[in-house]
Design a protein around this motif. Structure first.
Motif, PDB file in Angstrom:
ATOM      1  N   TYR A   1       0.848  -1.192   0.000  1.00  0.00           N
ATOM      2  CA  TYR A   1       0.000   0.000   0.000  1.00  0.00           C
ATOM      3  C   TYR A   1       0.886   1.247   0.000  1.00  0.00           C
ATOM      4  N   PRO A   2       0.390   2.370  -0.517  1.00  0.00           N
ATOM      5  CA  PRO A   2       1.220   3.580  -0.468  1.00  0.00           C
ATOM      6  C   PRO A   2       1.638   3.900   0.971  1.00  0.00           C
ATOM      7  N   PRO A   3       2.932   3.985   1.231  1.00  0.00           N
ATOM      8  CA  PRO A   3       3.396   4.285   2.585  1.00  0.00           C
ATOM      9  C   PRO A   3       2.971   5.678   3.049  1.00  0.00           C
ATOM     10  N   PHE A   4       2.544   6.505   2.096  1.00  0.00           N
ATOM     11  CA  PHE A   4       2.148   7.878   2.425  1.00  0.00           C
ATOM     12  C   PHE A   4       0.680   7.947   2.843  1.00  0.00           C
ATOM     13  N   ASN A   5      -0.044   6.828   2.709  1.00  0.00           N
ATOM     14  CA  ASN A   5      -1.411   6.751   3.228  1.00  0.00           C
ATOM     15  C   ASN A   5      -1.313   6.273   4.670  1.00  0.00           C
ATOM     16  N   THR A   6      -1.347   7.211   5.585  1.00  0.00           N
ATOM     17  CA  THR A   6      -1.037   6.877   6.973  1.00  0.00           C
ATOM     18  C   THR A   6      -2.272   6.938   7.876  1.00  0.00           C
ATOM     19  N   GLY A   7      -3.431   6.762   7.274  1.00  0.00           N
ATOM     20  CA  GLY A   7      -4.647   6.701   8.096  1.00  0.00           C
ATOM     21  C   GLY A   7      -5.110   8.054   8.606  1.00  0.00           C
ATOM     22  N   ALA A   8      -4.715   9.130   7.914  1.00  0.00           N
ATOM     23  CA  ALA A   8      -5.093  10.477   8.358  1.00  0.00           C
ATOM     24  C   ALA A   8      -6.613  10.628   8.447  1.00  0.00           C
ATOM     25  N   GLY A   9      -7.298  10.095   7.457  1.00  0.00           N
ATOM     26  CA  GLY A   9      -8.759  10.235   7.416  1.00  0.00           C
ATOM     27  C   GLY A   9      -9.437   9.508   8.561  1.00  0.00           C
ATOM     28  N   TYR A  10      -8.949   8.299   8.846  1.00  0.00           N
ATOM     29  CA  TYR A  10      -9.508   7.573   9.990  1.00  0.00           C
ATOM     30  C   TYR A  10      -9.260   8.368  11.271  1.00  0.00           C
ATOM     31  N   ALA A  11      -8.012   8.820  11.439  1.00  0.00           N
ATOM     32  CA  ALA A  11      -7.646   9.513  12.682  1.00  0.00           C
ATOM     33  C   ALA A  11      -8.467  10.784  12.873  1.00  0.00           C
TER      34      ALA A  11
ATOM     35  N   VAL B   1      -5.010   5.391  14.928  1.00  0.00           N
ATOM     36  CA  VAL B   1      -5.655   4.276  14.219  1.00  0.00           C
ATOM     37  C   VAL B   1      -5.337   2.956  14.923  1.00  0.00           C
ATOM     38  N   SER B   2      -4.083   2.783  15.333  1.00  0.00           N
ATOM     39  CA  SER B   2      -3.676   1.534  15.982  1.00  0.00           C
ATOM     40  C   SER B   2      -4.440   1.311  17.280  1.00  0.00           C
ATOM     41  N   LEU B   3      -4.643   2.374  18.043  1.00  0.00           N
ATOM     42  CA  LEU B   3      -5.372   2.222  19.311  1.00  0.00           C
ATOM     43  C   LEU B   3      -6.827   1.821  19.066  1.00  0.00           C
ATOM     44  N   SER B   4      -7.443   2.354  18.031  1.00  0.00           N
ATOM     45  CA  SER B   4      -8.803   1.919  17.682  1.00  0.00           C
ATOM     46  C   SER B   4      -8.789   0.479  17.180  1.00  0.00           C
ATOM     47  N   LEU B   5      -7.798   0.173  16.362  1.00  0.00           N
ATOM     48  CA  LEU B   5      -7.673  -1.194  15.826  1.00  0.00           C
ATOM     49  C   LEU B   5      -7.595  -2.210  16.971  1.00  0.00           C
ATOM     50  N   ILE B   6      -6.807  -1.896  17.988  1.00  0.00           N
ATOM     51  CA  ILE B   6      -6.653  -2.815  19.122  1.00  0.00           C
ATOM     52  C   ILE B   6      -8.001  -3.062  19.805  1.00  0.00           C
ATOM     53  N   GLU B   7      -8.800  -2.008  19.983  1.00  0.00           N
ATOM     54  CA  GLU B   7     -10.127  -2.194  20.601  1.00  0.00           C
ATOM     55  C   GLU B   7     -11.017  -3.084  19.738  1.00  0.00           C
ATOM     56  N   HIS B   8     -10.904  -2.922  18.431  1.00  0.00           N
ATOM     57  CA  HIS B   8     -11.689  -3.773  17.517  1.00  0.00           C
ATOM     58  C   HIS B   8     -11.224  -5.226  17.597  1.00  0.00           C
ATOM     59  N   LEU B   9      -9.912  -5.419  17.612  1.00  0.00           N
ATOM     60  CA  LEU B   9      -9.375  -6.791  17.673  1.00  0.00           C
ATOM     61  C   LEU B   9      -9.826  -7.468  18.968  1.00  0.00           C
ATOM     62  N   LYS B  10      -9.871  -6.688  20.058  1.00  0.00           N
ATOM     63  CA  LYS B  10     -10.314  -7.218  21.348  1.00  0.00           C
ATOM     64  C   LYS B  10     -11.798  -7.574  21.315  1.00  0.00           C
ATOM     65  N   ALA B  11     -12.583  -6.726  20.644  1.00  0.00           N
ATOM     66  CA  ALA B  11     -14.042  -6.850  20.734  1.00  0.00           C
ATOM     67  C   ALA B  11     -14.599  -8.024  19.940  1.00  0.00           C
ATOM     68  N   ARG B  12     -13.936  -8.432  18.882  1.00  0.00           N
ATOM     69  CA  ARG B  12     -14.439  -9.583  18.117  1.00  0.00           C
ATOM     70  C   ARG B  12     -13.818 -10.844  18.729  1.00  0.00           C
ATOM     71  N   LYS B  13     -14.539 -11.426  19.655  1.00  0.00           N
ATOM     72  CA  LYS B  13     -14.004 -12.565  20.406  1.00  0.00           C
ATOM     73  C   LYS B  13     -14.245 -13.863  19.643  1.00  0.00           C
ATOM     74  N   GLU B  14     -13.649 -13.950  18.499  1.00  0.00           N
ATOM     75  CA  GLU B  14     -13.733 -15.126  17.647  1.00  0.00           C
ATOM     76  C   GLU B  14     -12.624 -15.021  16.602  1.00  0.00           C
ATOM     77  N   THR B  15     -12.435 -16.103  15.833  1.00  0.00           N
ATOM     78  CA  THR B  15     -11.563 -16.017  14.660  1.00  0.00           C
ATOM     79  C   THR B  15     -12.400 -16.373  13.440  1.00  0.00           C
TER      80      THR B  15
END
Lengths: 578, 103
Positions: free
Chosen positions: A211-221, A498-512
């Motif tokens: 992915y473009p390294p210059f797309n750093t999740g600004a919009g999400y943040a 973005v990473s801090l939100s991602l971590i909450e999402h990873l925690k919240a889906r208690k399944e694989t």
């Protein structure tokens, strides 16, 4: 009083943040109708910015003859194991062919047979020469008199009052100058987030990534900080790529039908399933269990096919052709080694991103989202992002018919003061690149990166959160000597958010549900209780998780409604857990 | 992966600075230079913009680079890609930009 930056104020009807695939097409569409003043603010230059900088190998989302839009929806739904928004996917699918034909009219070369029909590559793809697709789009976007482009301006913050957008703030990356832009409506089209995790090539070629390294999740943040709702970050995207150059494999796999083969010479192509996440998982597992390295078996192709591959890669990922020629052995003589990339958050391939309604409105009034930054609709590829740009343009036109007073406050002064702080901080021991390295290391080791075979567990995620919060404190002490360095600081700041939100999402889906994309070792099986969307909103008390019912099968299009005080009233229903 | 800008051939037109999607190229003493070479994505946009042929692209040793460079120039509908090895031996691949990829 600002010591470092001059300030320019601008006024427009529609501000488009990010002039990539979706942003350019939205500007083009609004340009055709001509009724509003449009301003594109682009961090680099729209001529080659975003995912399409080097070109693209094919149009991967097209409704081929004999197929209907619902077929494409069904494919996406199956590939994402049911966690998609059918309403969004269908509206995209219905526009795929229209946007393709428009691009062809504007100069994109598409391969046709003797009867003038597009030559297909599989069920959903058509063959093109995509080297100049971005310059074509950039020209389309800037042609109309009502559209203005300001290049090299990095937007960092949204201006929102009572949940209604009224503009955004940013700075010039080359000059000591800040911008305060007032707008009635804003389209977020900044793309997804790369660089959260330690990349495949962490040294000299650290930016040789998918992915473009210059797309750093600004919009999400920016959305997260403005209280916008996000969805399905936990469906990360990992691409299966050519080793080292991280060039596409689809051209080889689909073009010359090369199969996935392990180090023992066994074809494992279909052993683990053929969903996008399973193709990555298969390769990951073969390596983990000692049967690597893995390849695409190309040593059976002809010299003529090899020459055509050289050309195809020059049109989208020139490094791969250089690697073949420099190494002295082409793909007809040597199988192409493959590997999974680091995980990305990218709504054009998985369902991660802004929670949007069918008009591409976000939960912040007047803020729209399209392309990789918008969630719910995976497998967009280029044409899906164009379609969303078009749909968002229609949504924005509708919104601007509403009668509302543009609120205003001086919050922007606080944002400018933040810039000033970085510019005036003393030089310390900790540098920008140290913080980036630390963030990527934490994400890799505790949140399922390459070195952990994409696996994570609850204990590790908790640790990741603590460490990233610590890094946020360190980040505030960094020194920027100019706006070029200010850009680098913000690019890390965005990724931490973005990473801090991602971590909450990873925690919240208690399944694989998805191997590799979301391999939660604390819950290694599929759980039907998670036939829901995991959404999140950042509040004063931290990140709040909201579970919403799936919009599939007998669904109604979601259209958001807002109550008298401007807050969201309906955003697709909520699953009560009590 | 990065690019090398030949200061002797650079005419200081700033086209590469304008187009780089990472804002990585800057101007020093009237000539373009890449400020953060490790941050290059390898898109080759700068090579395509440069009319002076001053920019070449190379692979870092960490991803298999052995010292060759890739450069490009366009003429009409044709785009030439030239790989030059460390001994100066060249191989050119010509692409007709009006033709689609076969794959």
């Amino acid at each position: 009083m600002l010591k470092n930056l001059s300030v320019e104020q601008l006024k427009t009807d529609v501000l488009i943040i990010g002039g990539g695939t979706a942003g350019c097409y939205c500007a083009y569409t609004l340009g055709l109708s001509g009724s509003h003043k449009v301003l594109i603010a682009e961090k680099a230059n729209i001529k080659r910015s975003g995912c399409l900088a080097a070109g693209v190998n094919a149009i991967n989302a097209y409704i081929t003859e004999g197929k209907v839009p619902q077929d494409y929806v069904n494919y996406c739904k199956k590939d994402a194991k049911g966690i998609v928004r059918e309403d969004l996917l269908l509206s995209i699918s219905e526009n795929l062919n229209d946007v393709t034909h428009t691009l062809e009219k504007e100069g994109l070369v598409i391969l046709k047979d003797e009867n003038g029909k597009y030559v297909t590559r599989g069920d959903r793809n058509i063959k093109i020469n995509g080297e100049n697709i971005k310059p074509i789009l950039a020209k389309m976007a800037s042609e109309s008199d009502n559209v203005t482009v300001i290049n090299h301006v990095n937007i960092t913050d949204l201006l929102v009052e009572k949940n209604r957008i009224y503009g955004a703030v940013g700075f010039d990356v080359n000059e000591a100058k800040a911008y305060v832009i007032f707008a009635k409506a804003v389209l977020m089209a900044t793309g997804g987030a790369a660089g959260l995790y330690r990349p495949n090539n962490p040294g000299f070629s650290r930016h040789k990534m998918w992915y473009p390294p210059f797309n750093t999740g600004a919009g999400y943040a920016m959305g997260i900080n403005a209280g916008a709702e996000m969805t399905t970050f936990e469906m990360r995207f990992i691409a299966l790529r050519c080793k080292d150059t991280i060039a596409p494999t689809g051209t080889i796999a689909q073009g010359v039908r090369a199969k996935q083969m392990n180090g023992l010479g066994e074809i494992y192509e279909t052993k683990y399933g053929v969903a996008t996440c399973e193709r990555v998982y298969g390769t990951t597992l073969e390596n983990k269990e000692g049967r690597g390295p893995c390849y695409l078996k190309t040593d059976v192709i002809s010299k003529a096919q090899e020459e055509d591959l050289y050309k195809a890669y020059l049109n989208m990922a020139p490094s791969q052709t250089l690697k073949w020629l420099e190494g002295g052995q082409g793909p007809s003589e040597q199988n192409v080694e493959i590997e999974g990339t680091e995980p990305y958050i990218v709504g054009g391939h998985t369902a991660s991103g802004y929670w949007v309604d069918n008009n591409r409105a976000t939960t912040v009034r007047g803020l729209y989202a399209a392309g990789d930054v918008a969630g719910g609709a995976p497998q967009k590829y280029v044409t899906g992002a164009l379609a969303e740009g078009k749909l968002a343009a229609a949504g924005i036109e509708e919104y601007l018919k509403e009668d509302f007073e543009l609120v205003s406050s001086n919050v922007w002064e606080k944002i400018l003061a933040n810039y000033d702080e970085y510019l005036n901080n003393p030089i310390g021991n900790i540098t920008i690149s140290q913080v980036e390295e630390a963030m990527q290391k934490v994400m890799d080791e505790y949140a399922g990166g390459i070195t952990k075979s994409y696996q994570f567990n609850e204990t590790g995620l908790k640790l990741a959160k603590e460490k990233l919060e610590g890094l946020q404190q360190v980040l505030n002490t960094l020194k920027a000597n100019d706006t070029d360095e200010l850009l680098q600081i913000y690019e890390i700041k965005e990724r931490l958010t973005v990473s801090l939100s991602l971590i909450e999402h990873l925690k919240a889906r208690k399944e694989t549900r998805w191997h590799s994309f979301g391999e939660n070792m604390s819950y290694p099986n599929v759980d039907d209780n998670y036939n829901v969307y995991i959404n999140s909103v950042k509040t004063g008390d931290g990140i709040k998780i909201i579970k919403r019912p799936l919009v599939v099968d007998d669904y109604k299009n979601i259209i958001f409604t807002f109550n008298g005080d401007g807050n969201i009233q309906y955003a697709g229903g909520e699953i009560d857990e009590r | 992966m990065s690019v090398r800008i030949n200061t002797n051939s650079c005419v200081g037109c700033k086209k590469c600075i304008e187009v780089c999607p990472g804002n990585l190229i800057k101007l020093k003493d009237g000539k373009a230079f890449i400020k953060r070479e490790k941050d290059c994505w390898g898109c080759t946009s700068c090579l395509k913009e440069c009319q002076a042929g001053a920019i070449a692209f190379f692979l870092g040793a960490d991803i298999g680079g052995k010292g060759s460079t890739l450069s490009t120039r366009a003429q009409g509908d044709l785009r030439y890609w030239i790989v030059t090895d460390p001994n100066g031996i060249q191989k050119t691949i010509t692409i007709n930009t009006k033709e689609s990829n076969k794959y």
